[in-house]
Design a protein around this motif. Structure first.
Motif, PDB file in Angstrom:
ATOM      1  N   THR A   1      99.473  13.001  64.053  1.00  0.00           N
ATOM      2  CA  THR A   1      99.242  14.446  64.173  1.00  0.00           C
ATOM      3  C   THR A   1     100.483  15.077  64.784  1.00  0.00           C
ATOM      4  OG1 THR A   1      96.854  14.131  64.444  1.00  0.00           O
ATOM      5  CG2 THR A   1      97.775  16.220  65.210  1.00  0.00           C
ATOM      6  N   ASP A   2     101.254  15.788  63.936  1.00  0.00           N
ATOM      7  CA  ASP A   2     102.524  16.355  64.410  1.00  0.00           C
ATOM      8  C   ASP A   2     102.515  17.881  64.448  1.00  0.00           C
ATOM      9  OD1 ASP A   2     102.495  16.670  61.680  1.00  0.00           O
ATOM     10  OD2 ASP A   2     104.551  15.979  61.358  1.00  0.00           O
ATOM     11  N   ILE A   3     101.316  18.483  64.346  1.00  0.00           N
ATOM     12  CA  ILE A   3     101.165  19.913  64.625  1.00  0.00           C
ATOM     13  C   ILE A   3      99.782  20.095  65.243  1.00  0.00           C
ATOM     14  CG2 ILE A   3     100.362  20.377  62.268  1.00  0.00           C
ATOM     15  CD1 ILE A   3     102.255  22.789  64.633  1.00  0.00           C
ATOM     16  N   ASP A   4      99.746  20.703  66.414  1.00  0.00           N
ATOM     17  CA  ASP A   4      98.486  20.798  67.160  1.00  0.00           C
ATOM     18  C   ASP A   4      98.720  21.720  68.362  1.00  0.00           C
ATOM     19  OD1 ASP A   4      95.701  19.433  67.771  1.00  0.00           O
ATOM     20  OD2 ASP A   4      96.821  19.364  69.653  1.00  0.00           O
TER      21      ASP A   4
ATOM     22  N   TYR B   1      90.991   3.382  57.661  1.00  0.00           N
ATOM     23  CA  TYR B   1      91.709   4.527  58.236  1.00  0.00           C
ATOM     24  C   TYR B   1      91.434   4.567  59.728  1.00  0.00           C
ATOM     25  CZ  TYR B   1      93.366   9.325  58.915  1.00  0.00           C
ATOM     26  OH  TYR B   1      94.041  10.442  59.342  1.00  0.00           O
ATOM     27  N   VAL B   2      92.506   4.615  60.531  1.00  0.00           N
ATOM     28  CA  VAL B   2      92.386   4.671  61.986  1.00  0.00           C
ATOM     29  C   VAL B   2      93.084   5.939  62.476  1.00  0.00           C
ATOM     30  CG1 VAL B   2      92.887   3.525  64.172  1.00  0.00           C
ATOM     31  CG2 VAL B   2      92.382   2.153  62.136  1.00  0.00           C
ATOM     32  N   CYS B   3      92.396   6.701  63.314  1.00  0.00           N
ATOM     33  CA  CYS B   3      92.996   7.923  63.846  1.00  0.00           C
ATOM     34  C   CYS B   3      94.144   7.576  64.790  1.00  0.00           C
ATOM     35  CB  CYS B   3      91.944   8.753  64.577  1.00  0.00           C
ATOM     36  SG  CYS B   3      90.804   9.594  63.461  1.00  0.00           S
ATOM     37  N   GLY B   4      95.311   8.114  64.462  1.00  0.00           N
ATOM     38  CA  GLY B   4      96.501   7.846  65.256  1.00  0.00           C
ATOM     39  C   GLY B   4      96.718   8.886  66.337  1.00  0.00           C
ATOM     40  N   PRO B   5      97.938   8.956  66.874  1.00  0.00           N
ATOM     41  CA  PRO B   5      98.197   9.806  68.043  1.00  0.00           C
ATOM     42  C   PRO B   5      98.547  11.244  67.686  1.00  0.00           C
ATOM     43  CG  PRO B   5     100.179   8.612  67.497  1.00  0.00           C
ATOM     44  CD  PRO B   5      99.126   8.167  66.496  1.00  0.00           C
TER      45      PRO B   5
END
Length: 475
Positions: free
Chosen positions: A66-69, A24-28
């Motif tokens: 991450t599409d809500i932040d 698992y790699v943290c994306g944008p």
């Protein structure tokens, strides 16, 4: 051997269920264009995945979006756009950039598609006593309840844990972090048992990684700046909720990409958009440049290094075309001379050396020394051989290297050469005619043939006793 951030030491790589590896790699966070600093991480972990596959593992690669932040909401307000439209726009752009540089991820989960799982995960933490609901309806992780906090980052004192200053008054401790944020006026929200709100940043990765990879993960990766607080918080909430330890066997972190010694970041205003770099240097050059440094080492932006990477990509392309053509044209080898045997041994040593360097925590800079050595052997020795065994050995080397580098897929594909056979024969004939013209000292006509072929993307290399050719590709 891999360098585990947890413990800061090299460890033998032993996944939970070999040969399967869950990564698992943290994306944008998709509120702006992807930049070179992002690509440094994504390409580095793609190289790691590719080498593990070459070494015989079956790797499942998950990289979130991450599409809500907070940053997405803030940018949407600044630009007067709907937050969903803004996130979708930059998510599409990110995926297009990944495709261009050859990074292919199995699963790309988005936060907004996993709200129900996030709520359920938070409820488990509340039920186990690791989280509490504040009067506002926000939910916080009680850091004091998790005795191993600070283990990953090396921050063992409470003075070093302080984070999320906003809403500090309603926390039990200033270093507790948000799992669920109560909705503010004008912000997007989802219904939950604690009221309307949205997920905190850290909880999303715990939920989506376990959703796709199970309760234990072999490799969790990301950039070094995620060690604290993001990965520290992920580790705490995941081990607390799942009751497993270790939740992640190996924590791997990519080094910073810097410009004149400063970390590339939007806050410093020194970013280079990925699309800008790809347009200027080409995806193959950018990919090779990033892979030329060990993943966890800091690397500084250098146009000279990018130019060298572009030249290396061109040499790899030429070499792949050359040995593929020789392997098809030369008949079976029935004997071998001492000189040819020495060349074969050089190729074998380089392939072995490549594997040895990659097995030392993916030491790509060391591995590339063997790639360059193989290229020298191809152009100095294999190019003039009449022995198909040498061409086949060199081809095997290039195929293995490309499993990691991923820049000469086209040149090595069977379909490419099946389509190229008529062109192959035609260019060979033209080169033969040109060689006869050179023997007759008709240099003006032979030079004209070279220039016209060059305009068609076919480059000629004249040696003392022969001429080789290759199709020039854009880097």
């Amino acid at each position: 051997m891999v360098f585990n951030t947890l413990g800061r030491r090299l460890e033998v790589f032993e996944p939970f269920n070999p040969p399967l590896v869950g990564m698992y790699v943290c994306g944008p966070t998709v509120y702006d264009e992807t930049h070179l600093g992002h690509l440094r991480t994504f390409i580095a972990f793609d190289g790691i995945k590719r080498y593990l596959r070459l070494a015989g593992y079956d790797v499942i690669h998950v990289q979130n979006i991450t599409d809500i932040d907070d940053k997405i909401i803030r940018r949407a307000r600044e630009e007067g756009r709907d937050w969903r439209e803004l996130a979708d726009h930059y998510a599409r752009s990110y995926l297009e950039v990944l495709e261009e540089v050859g990074v292919r991820v199995h699963y790309h989960p988005r936060v907004t598609e996993h709200i129900r799982e996030i709520i359920d995960f938070i409820q488990v933490l509340i039920d186990k006593g690791f989280a509490y609901v504040a009067p506002s309806g926000s939910v916080y992780f009680d850091v004091d309840k998790y005795i191993y906090y600070g283990e990953l980052s090396g921050r063992r004192s409470r003075e070093q844990w302080r984070q999320e200053e906003e809403f500090a008054a309603e926390k039990r401790h200033p270093y507790d972090f948000a799992l669920w944020k109560a909705a503010k006026p004008g912000e997007p929200w989802w219904e939950s048992p604690w009221g309307r709100g949205r997920p905190g940043w850290h909880i999303e990765c715990s939920v989506m990684s376990t959703r796709f990879l199970g309760e234990r993960i072999d490799i969790h990766g990301g950039a070094q700046d995620l060690i604290f607080p993001h990965h520290e918080n992920e580790k705490a909430q995941s081990e607390a909720a799942l009751g497993v330890r270790p939740w992640v066997r190996y924590w791997l972190h990519a080094g910073y990409l810097t410009i004149r010694g400063e970390k590339m970041s939007k806050s410093l205003g020194n970013i280079i958009p990925a699309r800008e770099a790809l347009k200027k240097w080409g995806p193959r050059a950018v990919r090779l440049w990033i892979l030329s440094t060990r993943y966890r080492a800091q690397m500084d932006y250098s146009e000279q290094a990018l130019e060298e990477a572009r030249e290396l990509a061109e040499r790899l392309s030429r070499a792949a075309q050359l040995v593929s053509r020789l392997a098809r044209q030369l008949g079976p080898a029935h004997s071998i001379t001492d000189k040819e045997l020495a060349v074969a041994r050089k190729l074998t040593r380089d392939l072995k050396g490549f594997h040895e360097e990659m097995a030392k925590d993916f030491n790509m800079s060391g591995a590339l020394r063997h790639v360059r050595s193989t290229l020298s052997t191809i152009f100095e020795d294999v190019a003039s051989t009449t022995n198909s065994a040498l061409a086949l050995l060199a081809l095997d080397n290039l195929r293995a290297y490309n499993e990691v580098l991923g820049v000469i897929d086209e040149e090595l594909s069977q379909a490419h050469w099946e389509q190229a056979i008529p062109l192959d024969q035609l260019v060979d004939l033209i080169v033969e005619v040109r060689s006869e013209l050179r023997k007759m000292k008709m240099y003006q006509l032979s030079d004209a043939i070279r220039e016209k072929l060059m305009k068609l993307g076919i480059r000629l290399l004249d040696y003392k006793d022969r001429t080789e050719w290759y199709i020039e590709r854009q880097s």
